[in-house]
Scaffold this motif. Structure first.
Motif, PDB file in Angstrom:
ATOM      1  N   PRO A 194       0.800  -1.237   0.000  1.00 44.42           N
ATOM      2  CA  PRO A 194       0.000   0.000   0.000  1.00 44.42           C
ATOM      3  C   PRO A 194       0.826   1.278   0.000  1.00 44.42           C
ATOM      4  O   PRO A 194       0.306   2.337  -0.288  1.00 44.42           O
ATOM      5  CB  PRO A 194      -0.821  -0.109   1.291  1.00 44.42           C
ATOM      6  CG  PRO A 194      -0.920  -1.573   1.542  1.00 44.42           C
ATOM      7  CD  PRO A 194       0.394  -2.152   1.088  1.00 44.42           C
ATOM      8  N   VAL A 195       2.112   1.192   0.341  1.00 49.84           N
ATOM      9  CA  VAL A 195       2.931   2.402   0.355  1.00 49.84           C
ATOM     10  C   VAL A 195       3.669   2.616  -0.959  1.00 49.84           C
ATOM     11  O   VAL A 195       4.517   3.513  -1.052  1.00 49.84           O
ATOM     12  CB  VAL A 195       3.931   2.398   1.532  1.00 49.84           C
ATOM     13  CG1 VAL A 195       3.202   2.419   2.856  1.00 49.84           C
ATOM     14  CG2 VAL A 195       4.867   1.207   1.458  1.00 49.84           C
ATOM     15  N   SER A 196       3.376   1.853  -1.987  1.00 51.57           N
ATOM     16  CA  SER A 196       3.974   2.072  -3.303  1.00 51.57           C
ATOM     17  C   SER A 196       3.333   3.298  -3.953  1.00 51.57           C
ATOM     18  O   SER A 196       2.120   3.470  -3.904  1.00 51.57           O
ATOM     19  CB  SER A 196       3.775   0.842  -4.188  1.00 51.57           C
ATOM     20  OG  SER A 196       4.426  -0.291  -3.647  1.00 51.57           O
ATOM     21  N   TRP A 197       4.167   4.118  -4.579  1.00 53.41           N
ATOM     22  CA  TRP A 197       3.658   5.370  -5.143  1.00 53.41           C
ATOM     23  C   TRP A 197       4.576   5.858  -6.256  1.00 53.41           C
ATOM     24  O   TRP A 197       5.688   5.378  -6.428  1.00 53.41           O
ATOM     25  CB  TRP A 197       3.577   6.451  -4.054  1.00 53.41           C
ATOM     26  CG  TRP A 197       4.929   6.802  -3.475  1.00 53.41           C
ATOM     27  CD1 TRP A 197       5.635   6.096  -2.537  1.00 53.41           C
ATOM     28  CD2 TRP A 197       5.759   7.918  -3.831  1.00 53.41           C
ATOM     29  NE1 TRP A 197       6.839   6.701  -2.280  1.00 53.41           N
ATOM     30  CE2 TRP A 197       6.953   7.826  -3.048  1.00 53.41           C
ATOM     31  CE3 TRP A 197       5.617   8.986  -4.719  1.00 53.41           C
ATOM     32  CZ2 TRP A 197       7.976   8.756  -3.132  1.00 53.41           C
ATOM     33  CZ3 TRP A 197       6.649   9.927  -4.812  1.00 53.41           C
ATOM     34  CH2 TRP A 197       7.806   9.810  -4.016  1.00 53.41           C
ATOM     35  N   MET A 198       4.070   6.842  -6.999  1.00 55.28           N
ATOM     36  CA  MET A 198       4.901   7.512  -7.998  1.00 55.28           C
ATOM     37  C   MET A 198       4.502   8.975  -8.064  1.00 55.28           C
ATOM     38  O   MET A 198       3.407   9.370  -7.671  1.00 55.28           O
ATOM     39  CB  MET A 198       4.741   6.876  -9.374  1.00 55.28           C
ATOM     40  CG  MET A 198       3.400   7.123 -10.027  1.00 55.28           C
ATOM     41  SD  MET A 198       3.396   6.540 -11.746  1.00 55.28           S
ATOM     42  CE  MET A 198       1.708   6.947 -12.234  1.00 55.28           C
ATOM     43  N   SER A 199       5.445   9.783  -8.551  1.00 59.92           N
ATOM     44  CA  SER A 199       5.178  11.196  -8.785  1.00 59.92           C
ATOM     45  C   SER A 199       5.515  11.528 -10.228  1.00 59.92           C
ATOM     46  O   SER A 199       6.535  11.085 -10.749  1.00 59.92           O
ATOM     47  CB  SER A 199       6.009  12.062  -7.836  1.00 59.92           C
ATOM     48  OG  SER A 199       5.801  13.434  -8.106  1.00 59.92           O
ATOM     49  N   VAL A 200       4.635  12.305 -10.852  1.00 63.12           N
ATOM     50  CA  VAL A 200       4.825  12.704 -12.247  1.00 63.12           C
ATOM     51  C   VAL A 200       4.986  14.219 -12.298  1.00 63.12           C
ATOM     52  O   VAL A 200       4.191  14.962 -11.714  1.00 63.12           O
ATOM     53  CB  VAL A 200       3.626  12.277 -13.120  1.00 63.12           C
ATOM     54  CG1 VAL A 200       3.849  12.695 -14.571  1.00 63.12           C
ATOM     55  CG2 VAL A 200       3.408  10.770 -13.022  1.00 63.12           C
ATOM     56  N   ALA A 201       6.026  14.681 -12.973  1.00 65.73           N
ATOM     57  CA  ALA A 201       6.241  16.112 -13.186  1.00 65.73           C
ATOM     58  C   ALA A 201       5.670  16.490 -14.547  1.00 65.73           C
ATOM     59  O   ALA A 201       5.979  15.845 -15.553  1.00 65.73           O
ATOM     60  CB  ALA A 201       7.727  16.446 -13.112  1.00 65.73           C
ATOM     61  N   TRP A 202       4.836  17.537 -14.563  1.00 62.53           N
ATOM     62  CA  TRP A 202       4.192  17.995 -15.791  1.00 62.53           C
ATOM     63  C   TRP A 202       4.728  19.382 -16.139  1.00 62.53           C
ATOM     64  O   TRP A 202       4.530  20.332 -15.381  1.00 62.53           O
ATOM     65  CB  TRP A 202       2.683  18.048 -15.616  1.00 62.53           C
ATOM     66  CG  TRP A 202       2.053  16.741 -15.280  1.00 62.53           C
ATOM     67  CD1 TRP A 202       1.837  16.211 -14.042  1.00 62.53           C
ATOM     68  CD2 TRP A 202       1.539  15.784 -16.214  1.00 62.53           C
ATOM     69  NE1 TRP A 202       1.229  14.986 -14.141  1.00 62.53           N
ATOM     70  CE2 TRP A 202       1.032  14.692 -15.462  1.00 62.53           C
ATOM     71  CE3 TRP A 202       1.448  15.743 -17.603  1.00 62.53           C
ATOM     72  CZ2 TRP A 202       0.450  13.579 -16.064  1.00 62.53           C
ATOM     73  CZ3 TRP A 202       0.865  14.626 -18.205  1.00 62.53           C
ATOM     74  CH2 TRP A 202       0.377  13.564 -17.431  1.00 62.53           C
ATOM     75  N   TYR A 203       5.390  19.471 -17.289  1.00 68.52           N
ATOM     76  CA  TYR A 203       5.940  20.746 -17.730  1.00 68.52           C
ATOM     77  C   TYR A 203       5.245  21.180 -19.021  1.00 68.52           C
ATOM     78  O   TYR A 203       5.039  20.374 -19.935  1.00 68.52           O
ATOM     79  CB  TYR A 203       7.445  20.629 -17.960  1.00 68.52           C
ATOM     80  CG  TYR A 203       8.232  20.542 -16.675  1.00 68.52           C
ATOM     81  CD1 TYR A 203       8.635  21.696 -16.013  1.00 68.52           C
ATOM     82  CD2 TYR A 203       8.551  19.314 -16.108  1.00 68.52           C
ATOM     83  CE1 TYR A 203       9.343  21.631 -14.824  1.00 68.52           C
ATOM     84  CE2 TYR A 203       9.259  19.237 -14.905  1.00 68.52           C
ATOM     85  CZ  TYR A 203       9.654  20.396 -14.276  1.00 68.52           C
ATOM     86  OH  TYR A 203      10.341  20.328 -13.092  1.00 68.52           O
ATOM     87  N   PRO A 204       4.882  22.472 -19.110  1.00 65.08           N
ATOM     88  CA  PRO A 204       4.161  22.954 -20.300  1.00 65.08           C
ATOM     89  C   PRO A 204       5.078  23.036 -21.509  1.00 65.08           C
ATOM     90  O   PRO A 204       6.272  23.333 -21.384  1.00 65.08           O
ATOM     91  CB  PRO A 204       3.696  24.348 -19.864  1.00 65.08           C
ATOM     92  CG  PRO A 204       4.720  24.790 -18.858  1.00 65.08           C
ATOM     93  CD  PRO A 204       5.133  23.539 -18.126  1.00 65.08           C
ATOM     94  N   ILE A 205       4.509  22.767 -22.682  1.00 62.28           N
ATOM     95  CA  ILE A 205       5.302  22.858 -23.908  1.00 62.28           C
ATOM     96  C   ILE A 205       4.723  23.892 -24.882  1.00 62.28           C
ATOM     97  O   ILE A 205       5.466  24.661 -25.485  1.00 62.28           O
ATOM     98  CB  ILE A 205       5.453  21.488 -24.594  1.00 62.28           C
ATOM     99  CG1 ILE A 205       4.104  20.750 -24.672  1.00 62.28           C
ATOM    100  CG2 ILE A 205       6.487  20.644 -23.868  1.00 62.28           C
ATOM    101  CD1 ILE A 205       4.182  19.424 -25.420  1.00 62.28           C
ATOM    102  N   TYR A 206       3.408  23.926 -25.069  1.00 61.38           N
ATOM    103  CA  TYR A 206       2.803  24.927 -25.953  1.00 61.38           C
ATOM    104  C   TYR A 206       1.304  24.977 -25.667  1.00 61.38           C
ATOM    105  O   TYR A 206       0.759  24.099 -24.996  1.00 61.38           O
ATOM    106  CB  TYR A 206       3.048  24.594 -27.434  1.00 61.38           C
ATOM    107  CG  TYR A 206       2.491  23.254 -27.870  1.00 61.38           C
ATOM    108  CD1 TYR A 206       1.171  23.131 -28.318  1.00 61.38           C
ATOM    109  CD2 TYR A 206       3.291  22.112 -27.859  1.00 61.38           C
ATOM    110  CE1 TYR A 206       0.664  21.900 -28.732  1.00 61.38           C
ATOM    111  CE2 TYR A 206       2.793  20.886 -28.258  1.00 61.38           C
ATOM    112  CZ  TYR A 206       1.481  20.794 -28.689  1.00 61.38           C
ATOM    113  OH  TYR A 206       0.984  19.573 -29.083  1.00 61.38           O
TER     114      TYR A 206
END
Length: 320
Positions: A194-206
């Protein structure tokens, strides 16, 4: 839902639209009991005849098109015009804990090559970290607290420390890392703690149509997602109230949709960078409250696990 009018004269929630448009929805499968028991490599699911799960490979495929072309979120500008802002996802951080040791756990990033949490002594260190957390913590829910003394074996850990301009999109990064850790594409969510996780970074392009001087369109986001069947089934639904949780595709965070055999994975945590004005924090849409709540959730999660997340630390020290 994002991109919709909330009422006459009421603006849409740009933040909710972004969350909706960047939420993966994954096909689920059934893991039945064999001879009255679930497979030994499945994480503990008490008194269940079967477990609904998804394959990690299917989760990554949800990011394939976004990694190539960007995920488009409709943003309503202060003057009433709308643009579609596109964001590229990058893998920012991840920890996968399993029920048994699959291979030597290795950390990528600043400590590339260092073995972490790969034996009983290390698991005891994690146990002490959990035990030192306040009982008043945001994530003090039964499913997590019952597993705090045994979060599992850390099969894989990754924290991106490079410049955003030198990163490769999420799908490419995952397949690159899977060359050394095949479980990244072969594991099932039911095999994860249950402690498995991920983080996604979202950067703008256009954005389309182009707007010359809208600074808030350069905002960047970090989203945090749980990727364990146990947590989706029991933790998120009891952790907070509906008013604080984002809803994606009509499904509450982490809720299995039995009719379509899918699960949506909206973020339980969020951090933002280069946020100015009220484009993303319009008080009329509740965005400020939601962003504050999701930020506190991410901060609490990282503190409970004793994690130093490079991107998160950068976002909070460089908010503008």
């Amino acid at each position: 839902m994002g991109g919709q009018w909330l009422g006459e004269g009421m603006p849409s929630s740009n933040l909710q639209c972004f969350l909706d448009c960047t939420t993966p929805t994954v096909e689920t499968h059934i893991l039945p009991k064999t001879n009255g028991r679930l497979p030994t490599d499945a994480w503990h699911h008490a008194e269940m005849d079967s477990v609904e799960y998804f394959n990690l490979a299917d989760l990554w495929e949800q990011y394939y098109e976004w990694s190539a072309y960007g995920a488009g979120a409709t943003v309503q500008l202060p003057g009433g015009d709308r643009v579609v802002q596109y964001y590229v996802p990058y893998l920012s951080g991840m920890q996968l804990y399993t029920n048994k040791v699959l291979t030597a756990s290795r950390s990528f990033g600043e400590d590339n090559g260092m073995d972490l949490w790969s034996d009983d002594e290390d698991n005891e260190k994690m146990s002490r970290s959990w035990s030192s957390t306040s009982d008043e913590s945001l994530f003090n829910c039964d499913v997590l607290w019952s597993n705090r003394k045994r979060p599992g074996h850390l099969y894989f850990e990754f924290f991106e420390v490079g410049s955003p301009y030198g990163r490769v999109p999420l799908i490419d990064k995952v397949y690159e890392l899977s060359q050394g850790f095949p479980g990244l594409t072969s594991l099932k969510s039911a095999e994860l703690s249950p402690v498995s996780w991920m983080s996604v970074a979202w950067y703008p392009i256009y954005h389309i149509p182009y707007q010359r001087s809208v600074k808030d369109l350069s905002a960047c986001f970090l989203t945090y997602h749980t990727i364990s069947s146990s947590f989706q089934d029991h933790g998120l639904e009891t952790m907070t109230t509906d008013c604080c949780h984002p809803v994606a595709n009509g499904k509450q965070n982490g809720h299995m949709d039995k009719k379509s055999n899918t699960v949506s994975l909206p973020p339980f945590g969020l951090a933002a960078h280069k946020i100015q004005g009220s484009l993303w924090t319009n008080p009329m849409t509740g965005d400020r409250r939601k962003m504050d709540f999701l930020f506190s959730a991410a901060d609490s999660w990282l503190k409970q696990l004793g994690v130093q997340h490079h991107d998160f630390n950068f976002f909070i020290t460089h908010p503008m």
